[in-house]
Design a protein around this motif. Structure first.
Motif, PDB file in Angstrom:
ATOM      1  N   PHE A 139       0.836  -1.215   0.000  1.00 33.48           N
ATOM      2  CA  PHE A 139       0.000   0.000   0.000  1.00 33.48           C
ATOM      3  C   PHE A 139       0.869   1.264   0.000  1.00 33.48           C
ATOM      4  CE2 PHE A 139      -3.718  -2.654   1.488  1.00 33.48           C
ATOM      5  CZ  PHE A 139      -4.528  -2.367   0.400  1.00 33.48           C
ATOM      6  N   PRO A 140       1.915   1.333   0.854  1.00 38.41           N
ATOM      7  CA  PRO A 140       2.783   2.522   0.772  1.00 38.41           C
ATOM      8  C   PRO A 140       3.437   2.669  -0.605  1.00 38.41           C
ATOM      9  CG  PRO A 140       3.183   1.334   2.835  1.00 38.41           C
ATOM     10  CD  PRO A 140       2.260   0.486   2.023  1.00 38.41           C
ATOM     11  N   LEU A 141       3.863   1.562  -1.202  1.00 34.15           N
ATOM     12  CA  LEU A 141       4.483   1.630  -2.531  1.00 34.15           C
ATOM     13  C   LEU A 141       3.485   2.167  -3.565  1.00 34.15           C
ATOM     14  CD1 LEU A 141       6.772   0.970  -4.563  1.00 34.15           C
ATOM     15  CD2 LEU A 141       5.840  -1.360  -4.703  1.00 34.15           C
ATOM     16  N   ALA A 142       2.268   1.654  -3.528  1.00 34.33           N
ATOM     17  CA  ALA A 142       1.243   2.099  -4.488  1.00 34.33           C
ATOM     18  C   ALA A 142       0.974   3.594  -4.320  1.00 34.33           C
ATOM     19  CB  ALA A 142      -0.039   1.291  -4.294  1.00 34.33           C
ATOM     20  N   ASN A 143       0.834   4.040  -3.074  1.00 32.70           N
ATOM     21  CA  ASN A 143       0.564   5.463  -2.836  1.00 32.70           C
ATOM     22  C   ASN A 143       1.687   6.342  -3.367  1.00 32.70           C
ATOM     23  OD1 ASN A 143      -1.970   5.395  -1.645  1.00 32.70           O
ATOM     24  ND2 ASN A 143      -1.148   4.986   0.391  1.00 32.70           N
ATOM     25  N   ARG A 144       2.917   5.886  -3.143  1.00 34.70           N
ATOM     26  CA  ARG A 144       4.073   6.665  -3.599  1.00 34.70           C
ATOM     27  C   ARG A 144       4.112   6.725  -5.126  1.00 34.70           C
ATOM     28  NH1 ARG A 144       7.411   3.894  -0.444  1.00 34.70           N
ATOM     29  NH2 ARG A 144       8.433   2.694  -2.080  1.00 34.70           N
ATOM     30  N   MET A 145       3.943   5.574  -5.755  1.00 39.47           N
ATOM     31  CA  MET A 145       4.028   5.506  -7.213  1.00 39.47           C
ATOM     32  C   MET A 145       2.892   6.287  -7.888  1.00 39.47           C
ATOM     33  SD  MET A 145       6.711   3.838  -8.111  1.00 39.47           S
ATOM     34  CE  MET A 145       6.288   3.685  -9.847  1.00 39.47           C
ATOM     35  N   LEU A 146       1.717   6.257  -7.265  1.00 37.20           N
ATOM     36  CA  LEU A 146       0.558   6.936  -7.859  1.00 37.20           C
ATOM     37  C   LEU A 146       0.592   8.446  -7.628  1.00 37.20           C
ATOM     38  CD1 LEU A 146      -2.178   4.361  -6.772  1.00 37.20           C
ATOM     39  CD2 LEU A 146      -1.482   4.815  -9.142  1.00 37.20           C
ATOM     40  N   GLY A 147       1.449   8.890  -6.708  1.00 35.63           N
ATOM     41  CA  GLY A 147       1.515  10.333  -6.420  1.00 35.63           C
ATOM     42  C   GLY A 147       0.346  10.810  -5.576  1.00 35.63           C
ATOM     43  N   VAL A 148      -0.038   9.991  -4.597  1.00 36.76           N
ATOM     44  CA  VAL A 148      -1.182  10.334  -3.742  1.00 36.76           C
ATOM     45  C   VAL A 148      -0.809  11.493  -2.817  1.00 36.76           C
ATOM     46  CG1 VAL A 148      -2.668   9.441  -1.902  1.00 36.76           C
ATOM     47  CG2 VAL A 148      -2.079   7.979  -3.859  1.00 36.76           C
ATOM     48  N   ASN A 149      -1.711  12.445  -2.665  1.00 31.72           N
ATOM     49  CA  ASN A 149      -1.479  13.565  -1.732  1.00 31.72           C
ATOM     50  C   ASN A 149      -2.764  13.902  -0.976  1.00 31.72           C
ATOM     51  OD1 ASN A 149      -1.652  16.680  -3.681  1.00 31.72           O
ATOM     52  ND2 ASN A 149      -2.805  14.811  -3.957  1.00 31.72           N
ATOM     53  N   SER A 150      -2.613  14.728   0.053  1.00 32.23           N
ATOM     54  CA  SER A 150      -3.758  15.073   0.903  1.00 32.23           C
ATOM     55  C   SER A 150      -3.989  16.571   0.862  1.00 32.23           C
ATOM     56  CB  SER A 150      -3.493  14.652   2.352  1.00 32.23           C
ATOM     57  OG  SER A 150      -3.374  13.244   2.416  1.00 32.23           O
ATOM     58  N   VAL A 151      -5.255  16.936   1.003  1.00 34.60           N
ATOM     59  CA  VAL A 151      -5.598  18.354   0.984  1.00 34.60           C
ATOM     60  C   VAL A 151      -5.145  18.997   2.303  1.00 34.60           C
ATOM     61  CG1 VAL A 151      -7.938  18.109   1.966  1.00 34.60           C
ATOM     62  CG2 VAL A 151      -7.471  19.927   0.300  1.00 34.60           C
ATOM     63  N   ASP A 152      -4.748  20.255   2.229  1.00 37.58           N
ATOM     64  CA  ASP A 152      -4.388  21.005   3.434  1.00 37.58           C
ATOM     65  C   ASP A 152      -5.690  21.358   4.171  1.00 37.58           C
ATOM     66  OD1 ASP A 152      -3.766  22.908   5.327  1.00 37.58           O
ATOM     67  OD2 ASP A 152      -2.891  24.347   3.920  1.00 37.58           O
ATOM     68  N   PRO A 153      -5.888  20.796   5.384  1.00 42.93           N
ATOM     69  CA  PRO A 153      -7.186  20.998   6.064  1.00 42.93           C
ATOM     70  C   PRO A 153      -7.509  22.474   6.299  1.00 42.93           C
ATOM     71  CG  PRO A 153      -5.884  19.314   7.191  1.00 42.93           C
ATOM     72  CD  PRO A 153      -4.988  19.926   6.155  1.00 42.93           C
ATOM     73  N   ALA A 154      -6.499  23.277   6.583  1.00 43.42           N
ATOM     74  CA  ALA A 154      -6.759  24.701   6.863  1.00 43.42           C
ATOM     75  C   ALA A 154      -7.287  25.396   5.604  1.00 43.42           C
ATOM     76  CB  ALA A 154      -5.481  25.371   7.356  1.00 43.42           C
ATOM     77  N   TRP A 155      -6.673  25.112   4.464  1.00 48.61           N
ATOM     78  CA  TRP A 155      -7.155  25.686   3.195  1.00 48.61           C
ATOM     79  C   TRP A 155      -8.568  25.199   2.900  1.00 48.61           C
ATOM     80  CZ3 TRP A 155      -8.634  23.266  -1.400  1.00 48.61           C
ATOM     81  CH2 TRP A 155      -8.870  24.136  -2.460  1.00 48.61           C
TER      82      TRP A 155
END
Ligand code: FAD
Length: 496
Positions: A139-155
């Protein structure tokens, strides 16, 4: 005509296929990838979502969007010219399945939600697969390869384009349901710049199901260039595999038809390969395998081929909540309602209604733990494969979703919208976005996707997953494909 010989051939270019091609290329195996859709390249290849043209859908004369009416009026769909467009809807009795077409498969049309299933559910999602290895490595490898990111909660808390999600979060909280942020492959930095008016708009221009012109890290921006970059992988587009068979010398014979933009067949070929990897998605892979078994082209296939298909319990629904939810809604979802401790676990994605106007509505795609499964049948007379899915097989998923949204409606004095799905329905219960299964891991294949009864034939896509992942499935498909390739390349002695 003969298309010659390649050591390895991969059918399709979605998640499973892209992982497969990259890892084969890195291992030095010369690989050909065949994709029936086109390459979506150039500066802004996709059509606008609100004024779709021929690029929107795969050889149709009218678009077929899932929300097909507004205030009961058929204002959503448009007449279009037939073309190899990016979104396809494959229609079976009682079930319409949406899939992506083109280099990148479903990654071109999906909402980009990149969700790792809750670990406690994993033994039921993929029985027989090592949980520690998946959560520690793949799962960590897939996330890294896919370029997964998270929204900035404050924004996010202050962004107009997510007011729809904040309204739904508050409504869910009144009913006692928590929500959680979900990661995405859409570049949230880009989205912030869209909102600031600094770059061309995509998620803020309603783009999603007919492709995103900017911002999204679809597979054609992650795995596929990496695969081509190995120098071992070639890609051929607008080429559909029409049949697979095994020759006397043990190689696989792959029959292809190449089309032009009008859909006319411009050439056919027979390509032989030593290793054949099926990554044509749940429908595409199962159709090829079942046809091969039933026509005798691959007589070694077992009786599990075509079984164990599920829709990930998908149900769409919308509430009229009387409150404004925003004219401009970011088309990339960021939040899910966690009803996974309900008697039937439900994870409901808070979906946008990117209509560009105020709708006073909230939309959801619920993923319910439905036990219903369909199977595929081969019709000898027409030579076609069809999904068998009964007219009551969505009832379980609908009642699970209804339990959650009845509670949310009761807590907020709100009601369901009946005008968005044709036929005056409150629930979109005749389609799915998440087809899974048909060549299930450990049943039609071994525990690594090696097809039973057919040496050197592999399945490595959503067909392996037995019908439910509890969340949106592409991270699971990717991680499982990585895991399978690691084993196959270590153990099977593949060579050119
Ligand atoms: P696919 O991605 O379906 O790729 C298969 C490829 O094979 C396609 O490109 C197809 O054209 C090609 N092909 C098929 N048959 C042949 C043939 N005979 N010859 C040559 N090529 C062939 N999932 C998530 O996790 N998050 C989301 O937010 C999300 N949103 C979605 C929204 C929509 C509108 C849709 C339709 C899907 C969504 N999904 C989402 C689901 C996700 O996209 C799929 O689960 C995923 O793409 C399946 O991956 P796959 O590798 O099995 O095959």
């Amino acid at each position: 005509p003969s298309g010659g010989f390649v050591p390895a051939l991969v059918i399709g270019s979605g998640y499973g296929a892209s992982v497969t091609a990259l890892r084969l290329g890195e291992a030095g195996i010369d690989t050909l990838v065949l994709e029936m859709g086109r390459l979506w390249d150039g500066p802004a290849p996709f059509c606008p979502m609100l004024t779709p043209d021929r690029r929107s859908m795969w050889f149709r004369t009218r678009t077929a969007a899932p929300l097909d009416s507004f205030l009961w009026l058929p204002v959503v769909n448009r007449d279009i010219d037939p073309y190899p467009g990016v979104l396809d809807r494959v229609d079976f009795p009682n079930m319409k399945v949406y899939v992506g077409r083109g280099v990148g498969g479903g990654s071109l049309v999906n909402g980009g939600m990149a969700v790792v299933p809750q670990r406690r559910f994993f033994p039921e999602i993929l029985p027989g697969v090592d949980v520690d290895e998946m959560y520690g490595t793949y799962f960590p490898l897939a996330n890294r390869m896919l370029g997964v990111n998270s929204v900035d909660p404050a924004w996010w808390e202050a962004a107009d384009c997510y007011s729809y999600a904040r309204v739904s979060r508050a409504d869910a909280a009144k009913a006692g349901y928590g929500t959680s942020f979900v990661p995405n492959v859409y570049d949230f930095g880009y989205l912030e710049r869209e909102a600031a008016g600094q770059v061309a708009k995509s998620a803020l221009n309603s783009e999603v199901i007919y492709g995103n012109n900017h911002g999204k890290r679809s597979l054609d921006k992650s795995y596929i260039p990496a695969a081509l970059g190995t120098g071992r992988v070639r890609l051929q587009t607008l080429t559909r595999v029409t049949g697979i068979a095994r020759d006397g010398d043990g190689t696989y014979a792959v029959q292809t038809a190449t089309i032009d933009e009008s859909g006319a067949v411009t050439g056919t070929a027979l390509i032989n390969c030593r290793y054949l990897f099926l990554g044509a998605g749940s429908l595409g892979t199962t159709q090829l395998l079942l046809t091969a078994r039933e026509t005798g082209a691959l007589p070694g296939l077992n009786d599990q081929v075509g079984l164990g298909w599920g829709d990930n319990g998908n149900v769409m629904t919308a509430r009229a909540n009387w409150k404004p939810t925003g004219c401009v809604q970011a088309s990339m979802p960021t939040l899910g309602i966690d009803a996974t401790n309900d008697p039937v676990p439900v994870f409901a994605e808070i979906a946008p209604i990117p209509a560009g106007v105020e709708t006073f509505a909230s939309l959801y795609l619920a993923i319910t733990k439905s036990p219903e499964r369909g199977s595929f049948g081969y019709d000898r007379a027409s030579g076609t494969v069809s999904l068998r899915w009964g007219s009551t097989q969505k009832d379980f998923a609908v009642s699970a979703a209804k339990r959650v949204f009845d509670r949310i409606n009761a807590a907020n004095a709100t009601i369901y919208r009946h005008d968005l799905f044709s036929g005056n329905r409150a629930f979109g219960d005749d389609f799915c976005y998440h087809p899974l299964g048909g060549a299930v891991l450990g049943k039609a294949t071994d525990l690594y996707g090696r097809v039973s009864g057919c040496p050197n034939l592999y399945v490595n896509d959503a067909s392996l997953i037995p019908g439910w992942t509890g969340v949106n499935p592409f991270v699971t498909i990717t991680a499982l494909a990585e895991r399978n390739m690691a084993r196959v390349l270590a153990a099977d002695g593949l060579h050119n």
